[in-house]
Design an enzyme around this catalytic site. Structure first.
Site, short mmCIF file in Angstrom:
data_model
loop_
_atom_site.label_atom_id
_atom_site.label_comp_id
_atom_site.label_asym_id
_atom_site.label_seq_id
_atom_site.Cartn_x
_atom_site.Cartn_y
_atom_site.Cartn_z
N LYS A 10 0.84 -1.20 0.00
CA LYS A 10 0.00 0.00 0.00
C LYS A 10 0.88 1.26 0.00
CE LYS A 10 -4.44 0.01 2.12
NZ LYS A 10 -5.20 -0.05 3.35
N GLU A 56 -13.59 9.75 14.85
CA GLU A 56 -13.90 10.20 13.49
C GLU A 56 -15.40 10.10 13.24
OE1 GLU A 56 -15.02 7.94 11.06
OE2 GLU A 56 -14.61 6.01 11.99
N PHE A 57 -15.91 11.04 12.45
CA PHE A 57 -17.32 10.99 12.04
C PHE A 57 -17.35 11.11 10.52
CE2 PHE A 57 -17.20 13.02 16.27
CZ PHE A 57 -17.96 12.10 17.00
N LYS A 79 -18.90 8.75 20.38
CA LYS A 79 -18.76 8.05 19.10
C LYS A 79 -19.74 6.89 18.99
CE LYS A 79 -17.72 6.59 15.28
NZ LYS A 79 -16.74 6.46 14.28
N ASN A 107 -23.20 6.77 16.45
CA ASN A 107 -23.45 5.77 15.42
C ASN A 107 -24.66 4.89 15.77
OD1 ASN A 107 -21.61 6.67 13.64
ND2 ASN A 107 -20.20 4.95 13.79
N LEU A 130 -33.37 8.73 7.44
CA LEU A 130 -34.70 8.15 7.49
C LEU A 130 -35.02 7.50 6.15
CD1 LEU A 130 -36.85 10.83 9.41
CD2 LEU A 130 -35.99 8.64 10.27
N GLY A 175 -34.92 0.96 3.47
CA GLY A 175 -34.27 0.15 2.45
C GLY A 175 -33.84 -1.20 2.97
N CYS A 215 -18.83 0.32 9.96
CA CYS A 215 -19.06 0.99 11.25
C CYS A 215 -20.34 0.60 11.96
CB CYS A 215 -19.01 2.50 11.04
SG CYS A 215 -17.32 3.05 10.77
N LYS A 250 -23.09 1.06 0.29
CA LYS A 250 -23.90 2.24 -0.03
C LYS A 250 -23.28 2.88 -1.27
CE LYS A 250 -21.43 5.72 2.53
NZ LYS A 250 -21.50 6.83 3.43
C1 UDX Z 1 -11.28 2.70 10.56
C2 UDX Z 1 -11.16 2.54 12.06
O1 UDX Z 1 -10.00 1.90 12.40
C3 UDX Z 1 -12.34 1.89 12.62
O2 UDX Z 1 -12.24 1.80 14.00
C4 UDX Z 1 -13.48 2.73 12.28
O3 UDX Z 1 -14.63 2.32 12.93
C5 UDX Z 1 -13.66 2.69 10.80
O4 UDX Z 1 -12.56 3.16 10.21
P1 UDX Z 1 -10.67 1.79 8.29
O5 UDX Z 1 -9.83 2.97 8.02
O6 UDX Z 1 -11.96 1.65 7.56
O7 UDX Z 1 -10.96 1.65 9.85
O8 UDX Z 1 -9.83 0.46 8.21
P2 UDX Z 1 -8.94 -0.09 7.05
O9 UDX Z 1 -9.36 0.50 5.76
O10 UDX Z 1 -8.90 -1.55 7.27
O11 UDX Z 1 -7.51 0.54 7.38
C6 UDX Z 1 -6.68 0.18 8.41
C7 UDX Z 1 -5.24 0.34 7.93
O12 UDX Z 1 -4.36 0.15 9.03
C8 UDX Z 1 -4.84 -0.67 6.86
O13 UDX Z 1 -4.26 -0.01 5.76
C9 UDX Z 1 -3.81 -1.57 7.56
O14 UDX Z 1 -2.81 -2.06 6.69
C10 UDX Z 1 -3.25 -0.62 8.60
N1 UDX Z 1 -2.66 -1.29 9.77
C11 UDX Z 1 -3.33 -2.24 10.44
C12 UDX Z 1 -1.40 -0.90 10.21
O15 UDX Z 1 -0.76 -0.03 9.62
N2 UDX Z 1 -0.86 -1.50 11.31
C13 UDX Z 1 -1.51 -2.46 12.00
O16 UDX Z 1 -0.99 -2.98 12.98
C14 UDX Z 1 -2.80 -2.85 11.55
C1 UDX Z 2 -20.77 5.96 9.35
C2 UDX Z 2 -21.08 7.25 10.12
O1 UDX Z 2 -22.17 7.92 9.47
C3 UDX Z 2 -19.85 8.15 10.17
O2 UDX Z 2 -20.15 9.29 10.98
C4 UDX Z 2 -18.64 7.41 10.73
O3 UDX Z 2 -18.77 7.19 12.11
C5 UDX Z 2 -18.43 6.09 10.00
O4 UDX Z 2 -19.65 5.34 9.96
P1 UDX Z 2 -20.55 5.15 6.84
O5 UDX Z 2 -20.63 3.78 7.43
O6 UDX Z 2 -19.45 5.47 5.91
O7 UDX Z 2 -20.49 6.26 8.00
O8 UDX Z 2 -21.89 5.43 6.03
P2 UDX Z 2 -23.34 6.05 6.35
O9 UDX Z 2 -23.60 7.08 5.34
O10 UDX Z 2 -23.48 6.42 7.77
O11 UDX Z 2 -24.29 4.80 6.01
C6 UDX Z 2 -24.23 3.61 6.76
C7 UDX Z 2 -25.24 2.61 6.24
O12 UDX Z 2 -26.56 3.04 6.52
C8 UDX Z 2 -25.19 2.37 4.73
O13 UDX Z 2 -25.35 0.99 4.47
C9 UDX Z 2 -26.37 3.15 4.20
O14 UDX Z 2 -26.87 2.63 2.99
C10 UDX Z 2 -27.35 2.98 5.34
N1 UDX Z 2 -28.37 4.05 5.40
C11 UDX Z 2 -27.99 5.33 5.66
C12 UDX Z 2 -29.71 3.73 5.25
O15 UDX Z 2 -30.07 2.56 5.03
N2 UDX Z 2 -30.64 4.73 5.37
C13 UDX Z 2 -30.29 6.02 5.62
O16 UDX Z 2 -31.19 6.86 5.72
C14 UDX Z 2 -28.93 6.33 5.77
#
Ligand code: UDX
Ligand code: UDX
Length: 468
Positions: A39, A154-155, A227, A231, A273, A276, A283, A343
């Site tokens: 990566k 993070e949000f 957090k 969620n 709201l 689906g 998350c 999504k």
């Molecule tokens: C993140 C957060 O970690 C999670 O808690 C949150 O709820 C959603 O987003 P995300 O960024 O989606 O996770 O995860 P991912 O895309 O799997 O990325 C994690 C990265 O960390 C990977 O690139 C992985 O290679 C790296 N990693 C993992 C390290 O560099 N060191 C480690 O020991 C483990």
């Molecule tokens: C979420 C949180 O929104 C964000 O703040 C962060 O904490 C990471 O997690 P994400 O998972 O990327 O973000 O997507 P989000 O847009 O929140 O949608 C989550 C899921 O809910 C998707 O599968 C989406 O399709 C579904 N969704 C969302 C519905 O079914 N109905 C809705 O009205 C909104």
């Protein structure tokens, strides 16, 4: 006045990479570290490992300048004032988040701290993780005067993560150390003071120099619970509207009308709201389970969280039953599946309701041809191409000869289909829409049988409504 801070972001995934480029965008010097060498190589060479709006432009702007990529955590920690941990926290068997990556990173950081450093937890973690990080650092012999730990959740919604980072509803800083809070205030100052929004090339969004982003300092435990509670509440809104949608179907009401009427009450709000197939992604499913586990650990029976999850699970079954009621039997039926990502706007297929639905259809003997604008490669790892599972290059190809088209992901392009062209491709004009992307009367007017969520199904006059 803002000043540049040297930042190390550990993890270059959906959260870490976005945070790294956005910190560079607001003027900081960032080293983004990942233990996945391939990566890092790709990022150094100019590659963009994930599909995320605005990410290619920001990487282009800052790569090799404001943000550099490295697999040397030790070196990066030594030269950074602040370390953001953004490695994955997947769901373990008990529902609890698996924090072993976080612990691993913290123990490595411990060996590299030379002077006062702020360690920031950005990944979603259970309450008391902040405290655990502090304890691990002390166990490894780091002088407590040399570090502070902050929870800065993070949000970021995938697909709009860059916009969410640069135009946040709020920035939460959980720490008991005024010194660390000041470092975090300095980092976010371009957003909270508004200087970033005054720049001519700033990403446009909800904030301006006059109305900058708010920052809230809380205790570490409050930040961790903010957090999970946020969620879980968003997941609750989705499960609530889905439960109402199921009820609406039984009385021939329309969930889109109901959601509009309910959402106009500003105390409730219109967002999240959309009825689906239910929520998915990396998350919500994980966070609802982890929050439940946290509550259980504290002896609190937060049964509402079980219900949120239960409703979400039943949505997929409910949709599957709709497919059956529209097609009678599934063995040998050719189905076009529009959408694989959890999504629209992302290539992420983690916990995707679309993938789950396709699995059920395949198990029932259907032949599925899927199309997704970005997530096909990721989906192929979970659903390898086979005789029964095919992938198409566009949605019309997927629909060719189909007994029905199923809409599984709310991609924008799936809401703007040339419907006459689609119908001409299909064996039968049947659309089963798990994301309510079309007005039922439009579909009826075009001669489709159209089944959606929480709304009356429509069938062409020559077809009688099937027996449920
Ligand atoms: C993140 C957060 O970690 C999670 O808690 C949150 O709820 C959603 O987003 P995300 O960024 O989606 O996770 O995860 P991912 O895309 O799997 O990325 C994690 C990265 O960390 C990977 O690139 C992985 O290679 C790296 N990693 C993992 C390290 O560099 N060191 C480690 O020991 C483990
Ligand atoms: C979420 C949180 O929104 C964000 O703040 C962060 O904490 C990471 O997690 P994400 O998972 O990327 O973000 O997507 P989000 O847009 O929140 O949608 C989550 C899921 O809910 C998707 O599968 C989406 O399709 C579904 N969704 C969302 C519905 O079914 N109905 C809705 O009205 C909104």
């Amino acid at each position: 006045m803002s000043s540049s801070v040297s930042i190390c972001v550990v993890g270059s995934g959906y959260v870490g990479l976005v945070a790294a480029v956005c910190f560079a965008e607001i003027g900081h010097r960032v080293t983004c570290v990942d233990n996945d060498e391939s990566k890092i190589k790709m990022l150094r060479k100019g590659g963009v490992p994930i599909f995320e709006r605005h990410l290619p432009e920001l990487l282009e702007r800052h790569r090799g300048q404001g943000v550099v990529f490295s697999s040397d955590l030790h070196g990066a920690v030594e030269q950074s004032e602040t370390i953001f941990i953004a490695v994955g926290t997947p769901q373990g068997d008990s529902g609890a988040a698996d924090l072993s990556y976080v612990e691993g990173v913290v123990s490595e950081i411990a060996r590299s701290i030379r002077s006062y450093t702020v360690i920031v937890e950005k990944s979603t973690v259970p309450v008391y993780t902040n405290d655990w990080i502090r304890r691990v650092l002390c166990r490894f012999g780091v002088d407590p005067a040399n570090f502070d730990v902050v929870s800065n959740p993070e949000f970021l919604r995938e697909g709009s993560a860059i916009g969410d980072f640069l135009h946040p509803d709020r920035i939460v800083v959980g720490t008991s150390s005024p010194r660390a809070a000041d470092v975090l205030r300095r980092i976010y100052e371009p957003l909270t003071g508004g200087s970033y929004y005054a720049q001519p090339d700033a990403l446009a969004g909800q904030h301006t120099a006059q109305h900058p982003a708010p920052l809230l300092v809380t205790s570490p435990q409050s930040a961790e619970l903010i957090k999970h509670a946020s969620n879980a509440f968003l997941a609750l809104k989705i499960s609530f509207i889905n439960a109402v949608a199921t009820l609406a179907e039984t009385v021939d009401a329309d969930i889109e009308e109901i959601a509009a009427g309910v959402g106009l009450d500003h105390r409730i709000g219109r967002e999240f709201l959309r009825a689906g197939l239910g929520y998915g992604g990396s998350c919500f499913p994980k966070d609802v389970a982890a929050f439940h586990w946290v509550a259980q650990q504290q002896g609190v029976h937060f049964r509402l969280l079980e219900e949120i999850r239960g409703i979400n699970e039943s949505q997929k079954e409910h949709f599957f039953n709709k497919v059956v009621s529209a097609l009678w039997t599934l063995r040998g039926k050719r189905l076009a599946a529009l959408g694989l990502a959890f999504k629209g706007g992302t290539d992420d297929v983690r916990e995707s309701p679309a993938i789950d639905t396709i699995r059920r259809l395949l198990q029932a003997g259907a032949l599925v041809t899927a199309f997704d604008p970005a997530a096909t490669e990721n989906a192929k790892k979970l659903l390898p191409a086979s005789e029964n599972m095919k992938y198409a290059a566009d949605l019309y190809e997927a629909a060719r000869g189909a007994d029905a088209v199923l809409i599984l992901t709310d991609w924008k392009e799936f809401g703007a289909i040339d419907l006459e062209r689609l119908r001409a491709q299909m064996r039968f004009p049947i659309v089963i829409d798990g994301r309510n992307l079309y007005p039922a009367d439009q579909m009826e007017g075009l001669g489709f049988s159209y089944v959606s969520m929480g709304r009356p199904a429509v069938y062409p006059v020559h077809e009688k409504q099937p027996v449920r």
